[in-house]
Design an enzyme around this catalytic site. Sequence first.
Site, PDB file in Angstrom:
ATOM      1  N   ARG A  51     -13.489  18.525 -15.643  1.00  0.00           N
ATOM      2  CA  ARG A  51     -14.897  18.918 -15.581  1.00  0.00           C
ATOM      3  C   ARG A  51     -15.195  20.610 -15.692  1.00  0.00           C
ATOM      4  O   ARG A  51     -15.812  21.083 -16.333  1.00  0.00           O
ATOM      5  CB  ARG A  51     -15.806  18.279 -14.649  1.00  0.00           C
ATOM      6  N   LYS A 145      -2.239   4.177  -9.728  1.00  0.00           N
ATOM      7  CA  LYS A 145      -2.760   3.280  -8.801  1.00  0.00           C
ATOM      8  C   LYS A 145      -3.444   4.204  -7.847  1.00  0.00           C
ATOM      9  O   LYS A 145      -3.164   5.369  -7.883  1.00  0.00           O
ATOM     10  CB  LYS A 145      -1.479   2.639  -8.235  1.00  0.00           C
ATOM     11  N   ASP A 174       3.615   2.816 -11.562  1.00  0.00           N
ATOM     12  CA  ASP A 174       3.883   2.903 -10.247  1.00  0.00           C
ATOM     13  C   ASP A 174       5.301   3.789 -10.065  1.00  0.00           C
ATOM     14  O   ASP A 174       6.317   3.452 -10.542  1.00  0.00           O
ATOM     15  CB  ASP A 174       4.146   1.465  -9.889  1.00  0.00           C
ATOM     16  N   HIS A 175       5.125   5.182  -9.700  1.00  0.00           N
ATOM     17  CA  HIS A 175       6.045   6.003  -9.781  1.00  0.00           C
ATOM     18  C   HIS A 175       7.412   5.624  -8.957  1.00  0.00           C
ATOM     19  O   HIS A 175       8.522   6.076  -9.602  1.00  0.00           O
ATOM     20  CB  HIS A 175       5.572   7.435  -9.602  1.00  0.00           C
ATOM     21  N   LYS A 179      12.058   5.934  -9.842  1.00  0.00           N
ATOM     22  CA  LYS A 179      13.162   6.405  -9.036  1.00  0.00           C
ATOM     23  C   LYS A 179      14.370   6.120  -9.127  1.00  0.00           C
ATOM     24  O   LYS A 179      14.833   4.929  -9.482  1.00  0.00           O
ATOM     25  CB  LYS A 179      12.749   6.302  -7.411  1.00  0.00           C
ATOM     26  N   GLU A 213       6.491   9.659   5.531  1.00  0.00           N
ATOM     27  CA  GLU A 213       6.216  10.933   4.947  1.00  0.00           C
ATOM     28  C   GLU A 213       5.905  11.706   6.093  1.00  0.00           C
ATOM     29  O   GLU A 213       5.365  11.261   7.058  1.00  0.00           O
ATOM     30  CB  GLU A 213       5.145  10.904   4.063  1.00  0.00           C
ATOM     31  N   ASP A 232      -2.836   2.511  -0.657  1.00  0.00           N
ATOM     32  CA  ASP A 232      -2.057   3.459  -1.288  1.00  0.00           C
ATOM     33  C   ASP A 232      -0.631   3.468  -1.482  1.00  0.00           C
ATOM     34  O   ASP A 232       0.020   3.957  -2.290  1.00  0.00           O
ATOM     35  CB  ASP A 232      -2.378   4.753  -0.136  1.00  0.00           C
ATOM     36  N   HIS A 237       3.614   0.583  -4.401  1.00  0.00           N
ATOM     37  CA  HIS A 237       4.895   0.937  -4.335  1.00  0.00           C
ATOM     38  C   HIS A 237       5.862  -0.067  -3.374  1.00  0.00           C
ATOM     39  O   HIS A 237       6.934  -0.376  -3.866  1.00  0.00           O
ATOM     40  CB  HIS A 237       4.916   2.241  -3.597  1.00  0.00           C
ATOM     41  N   LYS A 336       2.003   8.352   7.134  1.00  0.00           N
ATOM     42  CA  LYS A 336       2.125   9.897   7.257  1.00  0.00           C
ATOM     43  C   LYS A 336       2.448  10.338   8.530  1.00  0.00           C
ATOM     44  O   LYS A 336       2.101   9.658   9.386  1.00  0.00           O
ATOM     45  CB  LYS A 336       0.525   9.904   6.673  1.00  0.00           C
TER      46      LYS A 336
END
Length: 487
Positions: A51, A145, A174-175, A179, A213, A232, A237, A336
């Site tokens: 935007r 996602k 879905d990355h 991998k 992570e 998430d 994943h 996380k």
Amino acid sequence: MTASQQSVEPFDLVIFGGTGDLAVRKLLPALFHRFLDGQIPASSRIVGIAREALDDAGYRAQLREALLKICDAAKLDEFLKQVFYRPLDARKDDGWDDFAALIKAEPEHVRVFYLSTSPELFVDLCRRLGEHGLNLGQSRVVMEKPIGRDLDSANRINDAVGKVFSESQTFRIDHYLGKETVQNLLVLRFGNALFEPLWNSAHIDHVQITVAETVGVGHRAGYYDHAGALRDMVQNHMLQLLCMVAMEPPSSLAPDAVRDEKLKVLNALRPIGDANVGSLTVRGQYRAGVAEGDHVPGYQEELGNTRSNTETFVALKAEIANWRWAGVPFYLRTGKRMPERVSEIVVTFKPVPHSIFAAGSGTLAQNRLVLRLQPDEGVKLWLTIKHPGPGGLRLRHVPLDMSFAEAFGVQQPDAYERLLLDVVRGNPTLFMRRDEVEAAWRWAGPILAAWSASGETPRPYAAGSWGPSASVALIERDGRTWHDDNE
Ligand code: BG6
């Protein structure tokens, strides 16, 4: 054959959410790397849409600054000449006619519309693309996602997108499936005679999948607070990883052959709901602590809301109710602000049935196959061997260690590099079909509902720790422990 030898047709890749975190941190760097390998044909165009009132020059300047932090400057300006920008609002008419004319100026190009926005905008964006005839020809749409936040909202989105783009034009990304190690899992399982005979409940004790992570949610708190770790990471994943480990051998790598097998796994997941959510799941939320050597705030402080019950950590025990896997727990854990960044799949085999070694020889540890997704992608097979030299028969547990970087001397490409070009080539094998997304929500939805019905809040854990102690208890109750590669 190197990646650069595979040809790619000229394409236009439009990124909705072009100034967002994913576009700037992942998609554009991935495209730049493919450019450096000569895989972006000269007439191809990359169009960022957001935007913000920017023009091509302003967008290129923004990207230049961001890309310089992670990429080599050489050839960057040449790459940026293929990048354009259009300001558009999914909910306003302005600019859409001009944008459609820009895309239609190259009727032969493959068109990829990448929806890297909040899922609420997917419906409006697709409607507008359809109204302008941009769904025709070689057009494809990519959805990031999570698709929706539950089964109903996913269905609403899929129905609306399905009115404009056919299923074969729709790429749900879905990355994790892009991998390197995940693809290697397919090759290890189905390209070697060694593993498949052992790949079942007779020989495998349990499977662990960890995606840890060190980062917190930081500036993504707005998105994250509506999602949480289950939506998430787990619903997509981690379930996809679980499917790759657990699926039956597909008859080929044809897209539907693979996806049919994954779907069967998702449909066989034992439900978790009100009755067993307390014993099979643990959710946590990080508090202030020390991560990567720094004092960091807790999740609620980052968010600016002390009442948030969003989970930043999940551990759970999943079971697949079929012949191959009955009785083999799949322990999943993601969070996380963990002490290290590590994603791995650990397959632990059953102990040998009887030990012929004297008690003083040491312990006979179970064999483990560790597939490390990141960092240091590679495979380790933990074996028991004799400690070399004199001194009696002493047993040692050591890994046969294959680090991909060391073995092949190459830096692994980012997952998005592979997946973006798969979309251009029209190969959906590594993308989720609609029924997979639905099956994943059908399993994840009752967990979310049961958490919310329980009235309990996520368990606190200090940033820089491995999550609430209940997560350790979850696996230790079964006489097992979370894998620690340093042990
Ligand atoms: C994304 C999640 O899909 O995956 C993020 O939305 C997460 O929260 C990321 O950080 C992890 O990806 P990777 O490739 O860094 O493991």
